[in-house]
Design an enzyme around this catalytic site. Structure first.
Site, PDB file in Angstrom:
ATOM      1  N   ARG A 167       0.867  -1.172   0.000  1.00 27.53           N
ATOM      2  CA  ARG A 167       0.000   0.000   0.000  1.00 27.53           C
ATOM      3  C   ARG A 167       0.907   1.226   0.000  1.00 27.53           C
ATOM      4  O   ARG A 167       2.028   1.184   0.525  1.00 27.53           O
ATOM      5  CB  ARG A 167      -0.898   0.024   1.238  1.00 27.53           C
ATOM      6  CG  ARG A 167      -1.815  -1.183   1.372  1.00 27.53           C
ATOM      7  CD  ARG A 167      -2.604  -1.102   2.676  1.00 27.53           C
ATOM      8  NE  ARG A 167      -3.541  -2.222   2.814  1.00 27.53           N
ATOM      9  CZ  ARG A 167      -3.270  -3.354   3.451  1.00 27.53           C
ATOM     10  NH1 ARG A 167      -2.068  -3.523   4.014  1.00 27.53           N
ATOM     11  NH2 ARG A 167      -4.170  -4.316   3.537  1.00 27.53           N
ATOM     12  N   LYS A 191      -2.279  -2.690   7.998  1.00 24.88           N
ATOM     13  CA  LYS A 191      -3.458  -2.214   8.720  1.00 24.88           C
ATOM     14  C   LYS A 191      -3.611  -2.968  10.036  1.00 24.88           C
ATOM     15  O   LYS A 191      -3.352  -4.165  10.114  1.00 24.88           O
ATOM     16  CB  LYS A 191      -4.711  -2.413   7.865  1.00 24.88           C
ATOM     17  CG  LYS A 191      -4.797  -1.475   6.664  1.00 24.88           C
ATOM     18  CD  LYS A 191      -6.108  -1.650   5.923  1.00 24.88           C
ATOM     19  CE  LYS A 191      -6.236  -0.651   4.787  1.00 24.88           C
ATOM     20  NZ  LYS A 191      -7.530  -0.804   4.051  1.00 24.88           N
ATOM     21  N   HIS A 269      -1.951   2.884  -6.005  1.00 26.36           N
ATOM     22  CA  HIS A 269      -2.657   1.646  -5.670  1.00 26.36           C
ATOM     23  C   HIS A 269      -2.768   0.736  -6.886  1.00 26.36           C
ATOM     24  O   HIS A 269      -2.916  -0.483  -6.738  1.00 26.36           O
ATOM     25  CB  HIS A 269      -4.047   1.960  -5.114  1.00 26.36           C
ATOM     26  CG  HIS A 269      -4.527   0.944  -4.123  1.00 26.36           C
ATOM     27  ND1 HIS A 269      -3.875   0.690  -2.929  1.00 26.36           N
ATOM     28  CD2 HIS A 269      -5.587   0.100  -4.146  1.00 26.36           C
ATOM     29  CE1 HIS A 269      -4.514  -0.254  -2.265  1.00 26.36           C
ATOM     30  NE2 HIS A 269      -5.555  -0.636  -2.984  1.00 26.36           N
ATOM     31  N   ARG A 272      -0.190  -1.901  -6.785  1.00 26.44           N
ATOM     32  CA  ARG A 272      -0.569  -3.017  -5.906  1.00 26.44           C
ATOM     33  C   ARG A 272      -1.552  -3.941  -6.629  1.00 26.44           C
ATOM     34  O   ARG A 272      -1.433  -5.166  -6.548  1.00 26.44           O
ATOM     35  CB  ARG A 272      -1.184  -2.444  -4.624  1.00 26.44           C
ATOM     36  CG  ARG A 272      -1.655  -3.480  -3.610  1.00 26.44           C
ATOM     37  CD  ARG A 272      -2.030  -2.744  -2.322  1.00 26.44           C
ATOM     38  NE  ARG A 272      -2.899  -3.501  -1.452  1.00 26.44           N
ATOM     39  CZ  ARG A 272      -2.490  -4.336  -0.501  1.00 26.44           C
ATOM     40  NH1 ARG A 272      -1.193  -4.552  -0.334  1.00 26.44           N
ATOM     41  NH2 ARG A 272      -3.358  -4.949   0.281  1.00 26.44           N
ATOM     42  N   HIS A 295      -4.194  -9.054   3.512  1.00 25.93           N
ATOM     43  CA  HIS A 295      -5.646  -9.016   3.681  1.00 25.93           C
ATOM     44  C   HIS A 295      -6.054  -9.888   4.865  1.00 25.93           C
ATOM     45  O   HIS A 295      -5.605 -11.026   4.979  1.00 25.93           O
ATOM     46  CB  HIS A 295      -6.351  -9.533   2.426  1.00 25.93           C
ATOM     47  CG  HIS A 295      -6.293  -8.584   1.272  1.00 25.93           C
ATOM     48  ND1 HIS A 295      -6.529  -8.970  -0.037  1.00 25.93           N
ATOM     49  CD2 HIS A 295      -6.044  -7.249   1.219  1.00 25.93           C
ATOM     50  CE1 HIS A 295      -6.411  -7.926  -0.836  1.00 25.93           C
ATOM     51  NE2 HIS A 295      -6.117  -6.877  -0.099  1.00 25.93           N
ATOM     52  N   TYR A 304      -9.616 -10.339  -7.126  1.00 26.42           N
ATOM     53  CA  TYR A 304      -8.585 -10.423  -8.164  1.00 26.42           C
ATOM     54  C   TYR A 304      -8.777 -11.643  -9.058  1.00 26.42           C
ATOM     55  O   TYR A 304      -8.286 -11.668 -10.181  1.00 26.42           O
ATOM     56  CB  TYR A 304      -7.195 -10.444  -7.522  1.00 26.42           C
ATOM     57  CG  TYR A 304      -6.820  -9.126  -6.909  1.00 26.42           C
ATOM     58  CD1 TYR A 304      -6.472  -8.037  -7.707  1.00 26.42           C
ATOM     59  CD2 TYR A 304      -6.837  -8.949  -5.529  1.00 26.42           C
ATOM     60  CE1 TYR A 304      -6.146  -6.816  -7.141  1.00 26.42           C
ATOM     61  CE2 TYR A 304      -6.511  -7.727  -4.958  1.00 26.42           C
ATOM     62  CZ  TYR A 304      -6.172  -6.671  -5.771  1.00 26.42           C
ATOM     63  OH  TYR A 304      -5.858  -5.463  -5.213  1.00 26.42           O
TER      64      TYR A 304
END
Length: 323
Positions: A167, A191, A269, A272, A295, A304
């Site tokens: 990210r 995150k 992004h 990514r 994730h 994806y």
């Protein structure tokens, strides 16, 4: 209806009244709790602050200010933002911020109800990630002028972002100690302060070594680089400071133009997205991709597979005799 531009949003923000001290204090208490209890990243806290300040300034103290807003007031604010052409995704994030803020108000006894309880988030159109082709990636990564320290830094940043699927917030805040060139791995704090190990790959490792050996010492004038939040940043500008997300965004747009790619179709992004899409196209396992991207849920990664399926359908239509 298209979303508003950043310039239009800034203009609207300037037309709102200044933030009241009571609202500022309430916002800061909320952010301090998130940082202390959940380790929320600085960039995320900044986004939450902008969300809450926007509502507080729009209300301008009416009905007890930010903490006293009722469901009707929040609904009116969301409607105003919709009419002002804020994107649905932006409004959805705002509502998520408000849910967290008023949950804390309820928990602390500041109020006895949650005004967001019956508010529905805006419906978001399902959009597939936009990935560059592999030839476009090659052109973009080759765009920086590597004969200069800044150009060499930019090449290393682009290579690393694509190689590791980072990210943009992870890239610009990456501490120097996160890189292990001997083992060829990168330790990323994503995150929720979750850590993951990502392999560097030969190309990105090569450009990182060149950046660390020549460009970074030149940019720092061989002086110690000041720590930010207790850690020394890996990538710095000519003033020995880390780059902002906005600065890197501008670099990506500029190099896209140099590479002959429409800058409007490229974003940090997007690198990514390209990382994930290209791995799947070459047979990567979905669970492994989930770990590399950081994730928490496999469902986030599964989008994806739709992109990869489209790629296969295009190849079939182009090359099969009955496609």
């Amino acid at each position: 209806m298209s979303a508003s531009s950043p310039a239009e949003r800034r203009q609207r923000a300037q037309q709102l009244p200044p933030l009241r001290a009571e609202d500022d204090q309430a916002i800061q208490r909320f952010l301090d709790r998130l940082w202390a209890e959940q380790g929320v990243a600085r960039q995320t806290l900044d986004s939450y602050r902008r969300d809450l300040e926007g509502l507080a300034r729009w209300r301008d103290g009416a009905g007890g200010g930010l903490q006293g807003a009722d469901r009707s007031a929040l609904f009116d604010y969301l409607r105003w933002r919709t009419e002002a052409r804020y994107a649905p995704r932006s409004n959805a994030r705002l509502l998520s911020t408000l849910r967290g803020f008023y949950a804390l108000c309820l928990r602390d006894g500041v109020r006895s109800d949650d005004p967001t309880a019956l508010l529905d988030p805006p419906r978001l159109p399902r959009s597939l990630p936009k990935a560059l082709t592999e030839s476009q990636i090659d052109a973009l990564l080759a765009a920086p002028e590597i004969g200069t320290p800044l150009g060499l830094r930019d090449r290393a940043m682009l290579e690393l972002m694509y190689a590791a699927g980072l990210r943009v917030s992870e890239l610009v805040t990456l501490p120097a100690v996160a890189i292990n060139l001997r083992q060829g791995v990168l330790r990323v704090t994503g995150k929720g302060s979750k850590e993951r190990l990502v392999p560097l790959g030969e190309e990105s490792q090569h450009w990182l070594e060149r950046y660390l050996e020549t460009a970074r010492p030149t940019l720092s004038e061989r002086k110690a680089v000041p720590a930010v939040d207790g850690q020394v940043p890996l990538f710095i500008d000519a003033a020995r400071r880390p780059l902002s997300r906005q600065q890197f965004w501008g670099l990506v747009k500029r190099y896209a133009a140099v590479a002959g790619i429409d800058p409007d179709t490229v974003s940090p992004h997007g690198l990514r997205h390209s990382f994930a899409t290209h791995l799947l196209n070459h047979g990567a396992d979905l669970r492994a991709l989930q770990m590399l991207l950081g994730h928490s849920s496999l469902s986030t990664t599964q989008i994806y597979t739709l992109v990869a399926r489209q790629h296969l359908q295009t190849l079939h239509a182009r090359h099969h005799p009955r496609g």
